[in-house]
Design an enzyme around this catalytic site. Structure first.
Site, mmCIF file in Angstrom:
data_model
loop_
_atom_site.group_PDB
_atom_site.id
_atom_site.type_symbol
_atom_site.label_atom_id
_atom_site.label_comp_id
_atom_site.label_asym_id
_atom_site.label_seq_id
_atom_site.Cartn_x
_atom_site.Cartn_y
_atom_site.Cartn_z
ATOM 1 N N TYR A 1 0.805 -1.235 0.000
ATOM 2 C CA TYR A 1 0.000 0.000 0.000
ATOM 3 C C TYR A 1 0.833 1.278 0.000
ATOM 4 C CZ TYR A 1 -0.340 -0.425 5.258
ATOM 5 O OH TYR A 1 -0.126 -0.550 6.598
ATOM 6 N N GLU A 2 0.121 2.413 -0.175
ATOM 7 C CA GLU A 2 0.793 3.716 -0.395
ATOM 8 C C GLU A 2 1.737 3.676 -1.599
ATOM 9 O OE1 GLU A 2 0.120 6.508 0.835
ATOM 10 O OE2 GLU A 2 -1.203 5.795 2.416
ATOM 11 N N GLY A 3 1.318 2.978 -2.630
ATOM 12 C CA GLY A 3 2.180 2.826 -3.804
ATOM 13 C C GLY A 3 3.066 1.611 -3.597
#
Lengths: 553, 553
Positions: A409-411
């Site tokens: 997550y978060e890229g």
């Protein structure tokens, strides 16, 4: 024994490695005594309140019924303790009740929270993202309305990006925003993977939502950001946003991952029209340091559990910590954890000190290198436990399951590598990276009688790889980008650990014993991690054509 | 798309890399047509019968009530299909109904079973261990009584080693055996972590149990091995062995991991008194190749799922398989899988061909290198899936959870490293290892226009590391033993892949396309794995004193 904040390692990383006191002129409220008090306080919350509900939260999970999400037992009370102690606003704007301390200090506090209870930590982490977005992009009345309640922890915040048809590709978003007579927008669409998107912990939730205003351009240039409160400000009535599903996940079971349906919900534009993606990126950049730190945190928690187990588990008449291979695993964990911690803290100190070039450069490295470390350390923690590691009762398994989300997550970490290459390296033709390389070479050369030479050689390799990345065809560079990021992380870790050894002798809290211990850690890091770093270069230079996935029978 | 046996890669590994046809004189029943038929048949069972109950088995798990273990829906029927097709006895003694084929062929069959359903595969794998133990150590009447029913799959077998107070330290076992008037022994004690120790799939279960005969010496020299059938042979009455607990594990949920209580159960000595550990080791050695193979299998399953996902998932207008970083992950998985597969098959071919030195040397490498690969590949598989990888519904998460047991059981990977050092390297002063190094160097030199030089350099590094291991103080060598094993695995993988390229051109099944594909795989393996291998040497030579775990604040 449960988790305890590793305050010695944390202070060494923060003060000696990351150079917290270089910020003295900008933040004159903080001094070593206050820092100690803050870390002690956060450590107590972590070990006494959050760690005890980590496994029970994993087992209980969360449930959804009629759009209502019920959280695991004890989480509401734990959040109240967190909120009442004022931890949410440590680095926030004093105008709205924040304490205006360095972000690096807040990051250290969050390390203990994530380590004690990763599911819990996501709630204030997402709120932090909302606070930063509104601080930077909100209009004065929006700040007035939302900031104080988010900073105090009375309300929490979320980030709404992903849609079913658009994962990492935000340009493909279809959630729409229709202007209303009162200046608001009616938001309609579905968002997935919304962390803590709905819960029973606070009376209101502030959603930051990416959507497309009717008639906006296609792709990423037509996206705007909106504030959508769960309860409307004007009349405190329930807004038209509902949780219609929660994911059954491999880990972080106590953190609800929601599908949110917006059905003409009232939203307010934040920042400029069609500039939502830029606003969201500001917010994501801060969140990325925090996610990198999660990797460090879960690794630390896994390390402590494995260390304790190795000290108390007898095998063949001896405690297993006496087996060289068990010591190898534990030392690998601790050395890499300390390197990752130093990278994260240094990123925050760069942000606090206004060194934007270094902050931007380190952010994708902190995110990806440290979250991979989280998975690796959690896996080693399982291994130290032997059969007990695979049994849920032992507790090591949960870290292994929880840790796995952070590289995603978060890229994803692959996206971090693309970011490092495209937005960081190409954008300044390698200038910021060269500065890091020079720093590493200098820090390595300055170390005598230790293994500084390994750092110099690794920095040389990074320089060679950087030249390749700058000159290679885009697709070839991208084929090596992840490995390049890992090499940069190896070197950055070495740089900040070495810098810690150089800076420590003058500092009050750094006793001879601490310095000797950190010197030993660096020695292992040099032999086991830095010595391997240069050999990443062939994989960086491998080129797209060598990636031969076809041919499956 | 579900799992499909990768018959092209398997045949290349078996015939070209591992040199199956060098066994022709010993096993004249097998030819390419029969091999093809066997692999096709096993592949069908795997994809049509076993893979479809993999996720449902993970979700349903197993349950225990009143000493009865109920297995997941469909497992009984799947086992019947496995049994009826005669897969259990493929390599077993024809005198008792086996087919007497090479173990390497049976191993390939098991690869597809483990890949399709790791929980299921453990049941016949443990039976295989029991068959081998009885074949090698059983008296004629014991063979008569048990072998045909185990080989036909009518009954299954277990291995009972671990006790609560003694994990890997078998010398500390306390289960006791009291001689009875009829020549049997009354077995009393508790065994934990017994895979498929109790179930409802077959009418009888044959437990092989380590215990101490009254008055036997302390430690590992007083341990004997016993056969304890769940139902007694004499009168078919229930024996005094009960399942009193099953573990709640992180993965392989459909495989019951039992605590068995022996309360004066009737057991029969197998092999000599007090020589039980040696007998168990014979059996474990075979099991270790199989567990190494499990690592390859779960990696292959993870690879196939990730590959399929990458081909069908769109992002930013393109399928994600077009992203260079996704290709890098997939290629890393496939290249290491093929190397691991070649190592496992080569170990079995060495066993079949009577090359005991090579078999013994490769066994710990196959076990540890390939099970670490299983975890790494499963983790990469999750990563390729992005957010979907962390959600259980996606299926990638199960591989990540399941894969984690393999580095632990059948002797942790740390124990494999000690075995490689103590039992394999020291025992012949490095002779067998030197032969492997020479083979690798030769195979690397023979490759033209490819990356054979990387293999030669890696072999040189292994030679240097081997000299260190032979001359270092024991504790220092042990501190580097795991890293040494990994280096040996990197080189062995390179050796057998290179040998495959050398052997393939003459073989019927090896088309130009296959050879080109495998050449490309080797090229990637050379740049991404072999190029990194020499840099393991500093970590091998690090020495015990550098393992600085102390100093935790």
């Amino acid at each position: 024994m449960g988790y305890r904040a590793p305050i010695g390692d944390m202070r060494f990383a923060l003060e000696a490695c990351a150079g917290l006191w270089s910020l003295k002129s900008r933040f004159n409220d903080i001094d070593p005594d206050l820092l100690e008090a803050i870390l002690d306080g956060a450590g107590s919350l972590a070990s006494e309140t959050l760690a005890p509900i980590n496994r029970s939260g994993d087992q209980a999970g969360v449930s959804l019924k009629d759009s209502v999400v019920t959280t695991a037992p004890g989480f509401k009370q734990a959040y109240a303790a967190f909120r009442d102690a004022g931890w949410q606003g440590l680095a926030a704007d004093p105008t709205y009740g924040g304490q205006g301390l360095p972000r690096a200090v807040a990051l250290a506090v969050f390390e203990t929270i994530h380590a004690a209870n990763m599911s819990f930590g996501l709630l204030p982490m997402l709120t932090l993202g909302a606070i930063e977005a509104i601080e930077q992009h909100g209009a004065p009345d929006q700040k007035e309305l939302y900031l104080s309640k988010l900073i105090s922890g009375e309300w929490t915040g979320t980030m709404n990006l992903t849609e079913p048809q658009a994962g990492s590709d935000l340009g493909a978003l279809t959630t729409k925003a229709v202007p209303q007579a009162d200046g608001s927008y009616a938001i309609t669409g579905q968002k997935i993977f919304i962390t803590w998107g709905e819960h029973d912990i606070t009376p209101n939730i502030i959603h930051l939502v990416l959507a497309r205003i009717e008639g906006a351009p296609m792709g990423s240039k037509g996206i705007s950001m909106f504030i959508v409160p769960k309860f409307r400000d004007e009349d405190e009535s329930r807004n038209a946003v509902r949780c219609i599903g929660i994911e059954e996940k491999m880990g972080i079971h106590a953190s609800p991952t929601c599908t949110l349906a917006y059905e003409g919900a009232t939203g307010w534009l934040i920042g400029e029209e069609n500039r939502g993606l830029a606003a969201m990126f500001t917010m994501m950049n801060a969140a990325r340091i925090n996610v990198g730190l999660e990797g460090v945190s879960v690794a630390e928690a896994a390390y402590q559990k494995a260390f304790a187990y190795a000290q108390e588990r007898r095998q063949g008449g001896a405690f297993i910590i006496q087996h060289p291979d068990v010591r190898r695993m534990l030392t690998t964990m601790r050395a890499k954890i300390q390197a990752g911690r130093a990278i994260c803290y240094a990123t925050a100190v760069a942000a606090d000190g206004g060194d934007k070039a270094r902050e931007d450069l380190l952010t994708p490295i902190a995110k990806a290198w440290c979250t991979d470390l989280g998975v690796e350390a959690a896996s080693l923690g399982v291994q130290v436990h032997g059969g007990m590691g695979f049994v849920e009762e032992g507790g090591a398994a949960q870290f292994y399951r929880d840790a796995r989300i952070a590289p995603i997550y978060e890229g994803t970490n692959g996206i971090q590598a693309v970011d490092l290459y495209g937005r960081k390296l190409l954008s300044d033709r390698g200038e910021a990276m060269q500065a890091l390389i020079n720093d590493a070479r200098e820090a390595g050369s300055a170390l005598k009688k230790t293994r500084g030479a390994r750092l110099v050689i690794a920095a040389d390799a990074l320089e060679e790889a950087t030249k390749y990345m700058l000159s290679a065809a885009r697709e070839d560079a991208l084929a090596g980008a992840s490995e390049y990021l890992m090499l940069a992380g190896d070197v950055a870790g070495g740089l900040y650990l070495a810098r810690g050894l150089a800076n420590a002798p003058g500092q009050a809290a750094m006793t001879k014993e601490i310095i000797a211990d950190q010197t030993a850690l660096f020695a292992y890091y040099a032999e086991a991690i830095l010595a391997r770093a240069p050999s990443r270069v062939p994989a960086i230079q491998v080129g797209l054509a060598t990636l031969a996935v076809e041919g499956q029978a």
